[in-house]
Design an enzyme around this catalytic site. Structure first.
Site, PDB file in Angstrom:
ATOM      1  N   HIS A  63     -20.411 -47.946 -24.430  1.00 22.96           N
ATOM      2  CA  HIS A  63     -21.432 -47.291 -23.609  1.00 22.96           C
ATOM      3  C   HIS A  63     -21.542 -47.956 -22.231  1.00 22.96           C
ATOM      4  CE1 HIS A  63     -22.872 -44.467 -26.652  1.00 22.96           C
ATOM      5  NE2 HIS A  63     -22.681 -45.435 -27.517  1.00 22.96           N
ATOM      6  N   THR A  64     -20.476 -48.613 -21.829  1.00 24.01           N
ATOM      7  CA  THR A  64     -20.398 -49.181 -20.478  1.00 24.01           C
ATOM      8  C   THR A  64     -19.666 -48.246 -19.525  1.00 24.01           C
ATOM      9  OG1 THR A  64     -18.427 -50.354 -21.235  1.00 24.01           O
ATOM     10  CG2 THR A  64     -20.485 -51.598 -21.190  1.00 24.01           C
ATOM     11  N   SER A 120      -7.743 -38.726 -31.167  1.00 26.06           N
ATOM     12  CA  SER A 120      -6.616 -37.811 -31.357  1.00 26.06           C
ATOM     13  C   SER A 120      -6.504 -36.832 -30.196  1.00 26.06           C
ATOM     14  CB  SER A 120      -6.774 -37.049 -32.675  1.00 26.06           C
ATOM     15  OG  SER A 120      -7.991 -36.324 -32.698  1.00 26.06           O
ATOM     16  N   SER A 121      -7.629 -36.516 -29.541  1.00 23.27           N
ATOM     17  CA  SER A 121      -7.587 -35.552 -28.437  1.00 23.27           C
ATOM     18  C   SER A 121      -6.808 -36.105 -27.247  1.00 23.27           C
ATOM     19  CB  SER A 121      -9.003 -35.150 -28.009  1.00 23.27           C
ATOM     20  OG  SER A 121      -9.764 -36.288 -27.655  1.00 23.27           O
ATOM     21  N   GLY A 125     -13.026 -40.992 -34.230  1.00 19.06           N
ATOM     22  CA  GLY A 125     -13.296 -41.783 -33.040  1.00 19.06           C
ATOM     23  C   GLY A 125     -12.113 -42.601 -32.571  1.00 19.06           C
ATOM     24  N   ASP A 169     -10.042 -43.204 -22.901  1.00 17.04           N
ATOM     25  CA  ASP A 169      -9.105 -42.760 -23.938  1.00 17.04           C
ATOM     26  C   ASP A 169      -7.763 -42.367 -23.343  1.00 17.04           C
ATOM     27  OD1 ASP A 169     -11.321 -43.144 -25.458  1.00 17.04           O
ATOM     28  OD2 ASP A 169     -11.598 -41.041 -26.027  1.00 17.04           O
TER      29      ASP A 169
END
Length: 384
Positions: A36-37, A128-129, A125, A173
């Site tokens: 959450h940074t 995969s996207s 989490g 990601d």
């Protein structure tokens, strides 16, 4: 020859009647610390894992893309001249979105036939996207010999997810899936998008555990936390919480509403923890890194309030096992995964403790993954 490569080859032949020209891959990821940074313009430290999305593909003479998913046992067909979202084969929106983003950036694309397969667990989490997006960029790049560098590949993949698929993700990601290096984590500055490969020490192993709890509250809670952080930054007179260090925050926290102060304290201290933990890794101090992981989990649980009893249980079990140096939830929270750091010779003891204790205490079955840090997206040159 890899059984996965052979399965892709056979499926390609069954679907399209010939042999693929290329195999490409892009990895999932786990965030080691820095939660959450990202939307506070701070620091994160993910690593690419050995679970990935792969495509076997061959060029087409027209502007069509025909893709068969081994995981979903579905075929999707679309034209590069008419890129629209689809609800029927929703998994293909990530491929369509990447094509849309590449073409909007001025790249000329080649149609292809492909079989896609992945072993990044869906909904866990582990991203995969992003792996699907970067594998798709790599496919178009390989077929068309496109001059897309790894940073641009990540940014265009994020654009595809934000503006075509409609998911407002940060850059972490896609960055790690594109820029990961074997044996290294990646320190990412979410403001400047600068990055640095951080060597991971030998003699330790990261243990990723899927709690089996899917993240039910994450959208509304995420928006609420983000708003609280924005309110805190505004009241503190800074652009983002990234601009406040822990000492400054101690002086100013009393001026904030109590709940806003609690949320902001997590972000300010977590940012400092990321940099502290990177310094620990660089000097080979795995015990200090593990302690930072523990502190991160406590902060996410108590200050940011995004943990879940199942995640807390997994962390407690891991930490009680011999040789575990640290453990924390990873990802947005409210379910999903934990990541723990253990001395290599004690990994099995930690895994056994989780496998035995977690179902007894929660009634849930954990999925446990051991992974080193892998390389980012690319063409598979060996039969791996």
């Amino acid at each position: 020859m890899s059984s996965r490569i052979e399965a892709l080859r056979q499926a390609f032949r069954a679907q399209f009647g010939g042999a693929p020209s290329f195999f490409v891959r892009a990895p999932g990821r786990v965030n080691l610390i820095g939660e959450h940074t990202d939307y506070n313009e701070g620091f994160v430290l993910p690593m690419a894992i050995d679970r990935d999305v792969r495509l076997a593909l061959a060029p087409r003479a027209d502007r069509q893309v025909h893709v068969f998913s081994l995981n979903f046992q579905q075929t999707d067909r679309f034209s590069l001249d008419d890129l629209q979202q689809t609800e029927i084969t929703a998994w293909s929106n990530y491929l369509r979105g990447v094509a849309w983003a590449l073409q909007n950036a001025g790249f000329t694309l080649t149609g292809f036939d492909a079989v896609i397969e992945g072993n990044v667990p869906l909904g866990s989490g582990l991203s995969s996207s992003a792996a699907t997006e970067l594998a798709t960029v790599t496919a178009f790049r390989a077929l068309g010999n496109l001059a897309v560098d790894p940073v641009q590949a990540a940014l265009l993949s994020q654009t595809a997810e934000n503006d075509f698929v409609g998911v407002k993700c940060g850059i972490m990601d896609q960055y790690i899936s594109s820029l990961g290096q074997a044996g290294h984590a990646l320190l990412i500055d979410c403001r400047s998008l600068a990055y640095e490969a951080v060597p991971l020490p030998t003699g330790v192993q990261f243990i990723i555990v899927d709690s089996g709890v899917r993240r039910g509250l994450v959208d509304s809670a995420y928006n609420e936390r983000r708003a609280q952080c924005e309110e805190g930054a505004q009241r503190l007179g800074v652009t983002a919480l990234r601009d406040v260090d822990p000492a400054q925050f101690e002086r100013l926290a009393a001026d904030l509403p109590p709940l806003v102060a609690q949320r902001c304290r997590h972000v300010v201290e977590e940012n400092a923890r990321v940099l502290h933990s990177v310094a620990a890794l660089q000097r080979g101090d795995v015990a200090a890194f593990g302690l930072d992981m523990d502190k991160s989990h406590v902060s996410l649980r108590d200050l940011y309030a995004v943990s879940h009893p199942a995640l807390d249980t997994l962390v407690e079990i891991a930490r009680a096992a011999p040789g575990c140096l640290g453990s924390r939830l990873t990802g947005a929270g409210f379910g999903g995964c934990t990541v723990s750091l253990a001395l290599t010779e004690h990994v099995q003891a930690v895994v056994d403790a989780i496998r035995d204790e977690y179902p007894r205490r929660t009634g849930l079955t954990p999925q446990i993954y051991l992974s080193g840090a892998e390389a980012g997206a690319g063409v598979i040159t060996a039969e791996a």
